[in-house]
Design a protein around this motif. Structure first.
Motif, PDB file in Angstrom:
ATOM      1  N   LYS A 159       0.847  -1.192   0.000  1.00 17.93           N
ATOM      2  CA  LYS A 159       0.000   0.000   0.000  1.00 17.93           C
ATOM      3  C   LYS A 159       0.884   1.244   0.000  1.00 17.93           C
ATOM      4  CE  LYS A 159      -1.659  -1.456   3.825  1.00 17.93           C
ATOM      5  NZ  LYS A 159      -2.375  -1.561   5.127  1.00 17.93           N
ATOM      6  N   ALA A 160       0.683   2.109  -0.983  1.00 22.50           N
ATOM      7  CA  ALA A 160       1.375   3.396  -0.989  1.00 22.50           C
ATOM      8  C   ALA A 160       0.862   4.252   0.159  1.00 22.50           C
ATOM      9  CB  ALA A 160       1.141   4.103  -2.324  1.00 22.50           C
ATOM     10  N   GLY A 161       1.681   5.204   0.600  1.00 23.14           N
ATOM     11  CA  GLY A 161       1.225   6.073   1.679  1.00 23.14           C
ATOM     12  C   GLY A 161       2.352   6.923   2.218  1.00 23.14           C
ATOM     13  N   SER A 204       4.827   7.295  -2.531  1.00 24.20           N
ATOM     14  CA  SER A 204       4.958   7.117  -1.087  1.00 24.20           C
ATOM     15  C   SER A 204       6.042   8.035  -0.546  1.00 24.20           C
ATOM     16  CB  SER A 204       5.320   5.661  -0.737  1.00 24.20           C
ATOM     17  OG  SER A 204       4.281   4.775  -1.083  1.00 24.20           O
ATOM     18  N   THR A 205       5.876   8.428   0.701  1.00 25.14           N
ATOM     19  CA  THR A 205       6.896   9.175   1.425  1.00 25.14           C
ATOM     20  C   THR A 205       7.230   8.408   2.693  1.00 25.14           C
ATOM     21  OG1 THR A 205       6.078  11.297   0.600  1.00 25.14           O
ATOM     22  CG2 THR A 205       7.485  11.362   2.544  1.00 25.14           C
ATOM     23  N   VAL A 206       8.523   8.206   2.929  1.00 20.71           N
ATOM     24  CA  VAL A 206       8.979   7.455   4.095  1.00 20.71           C
ATOM     25  C   VAL A 206       9.965   8.309   4.888  1.00 20.71           C
ATOM     26  CG1 VAL A 206      10.119   5.369   4.927  1.00 20.71           C
ATOM     27  CG2 VAL A 206       8.730   5.282   2.833  1.00 20.71           C
ATOM     28  N   THR A 207       9.698   8.482   6.172  1.00 20.45           N
ATOM     29  CA  THR A 207      10.622   9.173   7.070  1.00 20.45           C
ATOM     30  C   THR A 207      11.095   8.172   8.124  1.00 20.45           C
ATOM     31  OG1 THR A 207       9.428  11.251   6.761  1.00 20.45           O
ATOM     32  CG2 THR A 207      10.936  11.125   8.626  1.00 20.45           C
ATOM     33  N   ILE A 208      12.397   8.095   8.312  1.00 18.99           N
ATOM     34  CA  ILE A 208      12.972   7.124   9.247  1.00 18.99           C
ATOM     35  C   ILE A 208      13.920   7.843  10.188  1.00 18.99           C
ATOM     36  CG2 ILE A 208      14.219   4.941   9.496  1.00 18.99           C
ATOM     37  CD1 ILE A 208      13.542   4.358   6.560  1.00 18.99           C
ATOM     38  N   GLU A 209      13.788   7.576  11.481  1.00 16.86           N
ATOM     39  CA  GLU A 209      14.654   8.163  12.506  1.00 16.86           C
ATOM     40  C   GLU A 209      15.538   7.080  13.109  1.00 16.86           C
ATOM     41  OE1 GLU A 209      12.789  10.987  15.282  1.00 16.86           O
ATOM     42  OE2 GLU A 209      10.940  10.667  14.145  1.00 16.86           O
ATOM     43  N   GLY A 210      16.817   7.415  13.286  1.00 21.01           N
ATOM     44  CA  GLY A 210      17.775   6.467  13.859  1.00 21.01           C
ATOM     45  C   GLY A 210      19.182   6.900  13.529  1.00 21.01           C
ATOM     46  N   GLY A 211      19.992   5.984  13.020  1.00 15.77           N
ATOM     47  CA  GLY A 211      21.362   6.303  12.644  1.00 15.77           C
ATOM     48  C   GLY A 211      21.492   6.490  11.141  1.00 15.77           C
ATOM     49  N   THR A 212      22.110   7.594  10.743  1.00 15.46           N
ATOM     50  CA  THR A 212      22.361   7.838   9.317  1.00 15.46           C
ATOM     51  C   THR A 212      23.811   7.566   8.950  1.00 15.46           C
ATOM     52  OG1 THR A 212      22.833  10.179   9.724  1.00 15.46           O
ATOM     53  CG2 THR A 212      20.549   9.591   9.204  1.00 15.46           C
ATOM     54  N   HIS A 213      24.677   7.529   9.961  1.00 16.40           N
ATOM     55  CA  HIS A 213      26.105   7.276   9.751  1.00 16.40           C
ATOM     56  C   HIS A 213      26.586   6.356  10.876  1.00 16.40           C
ATOM     57  CE1 HIS A 213      25.422  10.962   7.450  1.00 16.40           C
ATOM     58  NE2 HIS A 213      26.483  10.648   6.745  1.00 16.40           N
ATOM     59  N   VAL A 214      26.395   5.057  10.665  1.00 11.72           N
ATOM     60  CA  VAL A 214      26.725   4.080  11.708  1.00 11.72           C
ATOM     61  C   VAL A 214      27.473   2.902  11.081  1.00 11.72           C
ATOM     62  CG1 VAL A 214      24.841   4.682  13.271  1.00 11.72           C
ATOM     63  CG2 VAL A 214      24.426   3.034  11.466  1.00 11.72           C
ATOM     64  N   PRO A 215      28.340   2.241  11.846  1.00 14.46           N
ATOM     65  CA  PRO A 215      29.139   1.128  11.311  1.00 14.46           C
ATOM     66  C   PRO A 215      28.283   0.005  10.743  1.00 14.46           C
ATOM     67  CG  PRO A 215      29.992   1.848  13.437  1.00 14.46           C
ATOM     68  CD  PRO A 215      28.694   2.564  13.240  1.00 14.46           C
ATOM     69  N   MET A 216      28.864  -0.714   9.791  1.00 14.41           N
ATOM     70  CA  MET A 216      28.248  -1.898   9.185  1.00 14.41           C
ATOM     71  C   MET A 216      26.967  -1.590   8.415  1.00 14.41           C
ATOM     72  SD  MET A 216      30.462  -4.101  10.151  1.00 14.41           S
ATOM     73  CE  MET A 216      29.706  -5.666   9.718  1.00 14.41           C
ATOM     74  N   SER A 217      26.852  -0.360   7.914  1.00 14.56           N
ATOM     75  CA  SER A 217      25.667   0.001   7.136  1.00 14.56           C
ATOM     76  C   SER A 217      26.008   1.140   6.184  1.00 14.56           C
ATOM     77  CB  SER A 217      24.514   0.405   8.057  1.00 14.56           C
ATOM     78  OG  SER A 217      24.793   1.628   8.692  1.00 14.56           O
ATOM     79  N   PRO A 218      25.194   1.339   5.144  1.00 14.47           N
ATOM     80  CA  PRO A 218      25.476   2.413   4.186  1.00 14.47           C
ATOM     81  C   PRO A 218      25.303   3.795   4.819  1.00 14.47           C
ATOM     82  CG  PRO A 218      23.916   0.803   3.288  1.00 14.47           C
ATOM     83  CD  PRO A 218      24.040   0.525   4.742  1.00 14.47           C
ATOM     84  N   SER A 219      26.195   4.703   4.490  1.00  7.97           N
ATOM     85  CA  SER A 219      26.033   6.098   4.912  1.00  7.97           C
ATOM     86  C   SER A 219      25.008   6.772   4.015  1.00  7.97           C
ATOM     87  CB  SER A 219      27.365   6.842   4.813  1.00  7.97           C
ATOM     88  OG  SER A 219      27.793   6.914   3.452  1.00  7.97           O
ATOM     89  N   PHE A 220      24.500   7.931   4.460  1.00  7.52           N
ATOM     90  CA  PHE A 220      23.546   8.642   3.621  1.00  7.52           C
ATOM     91  C   PHE A 220      24.185   9.041   2.298  1.00  7.52           C
ATOM     92  CE2 PHE A 220      21.465  12.366   1.910  1.00  7.52           C
ATOM     93  CZ  PHE A 220      20.140  11.956   1.888  1.00  7.52           C
ATOM     94  N   GLU A 221      25.465   9.439   2.325  1.00  3.88           N
ATOM     95  CA  GLU A 221      26.151   9.830   1.095  1.00  3.88           C
ATOM     96  C   GLU A 221      26.210   8.661   0.110  1.00  3.88           C
ATOM     97  OE1 GLU A 221      27.084  12.662   4.188  1.00  3.88           O
ATOM     98  OE2 GLU A 221      27.256  10.485   4.138  1.00  3.88           O
TER      99      GLU A 221
END
Length: 344
Positions: free
Chosen positions: A81-83, A113-130
């Motif tokens: 479902k889009a949202g 759809s628009t998705v907003t996520i709060e948490g880590g944007t620059h954390v080990p073992m995961s992609p950075s926002f850049e």
């Protein structure tokens, strides 16, 4: 119901994320056991639980086992479902990895759809926002994806507090990927992010980048972040080519010297630049799922255990064959498509 032993191969959270995404896309129920069994803290951490809750929210899924520490999960999806969605991890868990779980299903929805996520944007073992914005997004745009990403606030480990937003349009026109060459070098750039840390951290890291990669002073810059929640440090290396931009990120913490953090990123970038491959190890992991959905080919310098495991999970849901051909010591051609199916 598809049965998956989540301890297979690399055995990490990617198995969960890929299974949830493809469960929704294919409308096949899935049951996972031994989730993250090889990790020091097995089972669902808060980040993984947010992935499950996000997948449930966009599909109206029936879920069993969605609790912290759970090593088993049953997921029965409904139609996507889009949202307008918002998810808060509650820790410095990776926003990018939560987005990865629901991105592909939402692209198959019938509206934006628009998705907003709060948490880590620059954390080990995961992609950075850049990485998402400058490497991953342009690559999937070649496949016809229409999406926009926005960094609202940086979030580092362990404080978290970051936020990103994604705007996704239905994936109406799908194109097979052809990314066999990175093209000609356009620019190179080193960015050191520091939050509530002394500038000497950035000075040391960027000096090491210049020394190790033989880059010039104008190729490196630091950015001090005043509104970050807690302390943090990320070193982002960017090499822009005509066909692909490669992003490598390393993260600082109290146990590592500034020089060591820089050397981690530089070593990975140096290995990539020494190869003939179009894309590096980490984006190869990210491209294999859309490749399975619409076909295509790319070259990468490393075929990791993480990559192989992801392929195995994809094949549990989709009738696809991954053809991997070693072109030379540091370049592999990865291909999915009609001609590969015929060879099978």
């Amino acid at each position: 119901m598809i049965q998956i032993d989540a301890s297979q191969g690399e055995g990490g959270g990617q198995i969960l994320r890929t299974a949830l995404a493809l469960s929704i896309i294919t409308q096949q129920a899935v049951q996972l056991k031994n989730i993250r069994a090889k990790r020091s803290k097995p089972g669902l951490m808060r980040q993984h639980l947010t992935c499950v809750r996000a997948a449930q929210a966009i599909s109206g899924a029936t879920v069993e086992g969605d609790a912290l520490g759970s090593t088993q999960l049953s997921f029965k999806p409904g139609p996507v479902k889009a949202g307008e969605y918002a998810f808060a991890i509650g820790t410095a868990g990776s926003c990018a990895l939560v987005l990865q779980t629901i991105l592909w299903p939402l692209l198959f929805a019938d509206a934006e759809s628009t998705v907003t996520i709060e948490g880590g944007t620059h954390v080990p073992m995961s992609p950075s926002f850049e990485f998402l914005e400058f490497s991953f997004l342009p690559a999937i745009q070649k496949m016809g994806v229409h999406a926009q990403l926005e960094l609202l606030k940086h979030g580092f480990y362990p404080g978290g507090g970051g936020k990103l937003r994604a705007e996704l349009k239905p994936w109406h026109t799908q194109a097979a990927l052809d990314l066999q060459s990175r093209g000609e070098r356009i620019s190179q750039h080193g960015l050191c992010l520091i939050a509530n840390l002394d500038q000497s951290v950035a000075d040391k890291q960027l000096a090491e980048v210049r020394r190790y990669l033989n880059w010039n002073a104008e190729d490196v810059v630091h950015q001090g972040l005043r509104n970050s929640h807690g302390v943090g440090n990320a070193l982002v290396l960017n090499v822009q080519n005509t066909e692909h931009t490669e992003i490598v990120t390393s993260y600082g913490d109290k146990s590592k010297s500034s020089e060591f953090v820089a050397q981690q990123a530089c070593t990975e970038m140096k290995h990539y630049l020494a190869s003939d491959a179009a894309v590096g190890e980490h984006i190869a992991d990210q491209l294999v799922l859309p490749l399975a959905l619409v076909g295509g080919k790319f070259t990468t310098n490393i075929i990791s255990e993480h990559f192989k495991t992801n392929c195995a999970i994809i094949q549990a849901f989709l009738n696809v064959v991954f053809k991997i051909e070693k072109l030379n010591a540091h370049c592999y051609l990865v291909e999915v498509g009609a001609e590969v199916q015929k060879e099978k």
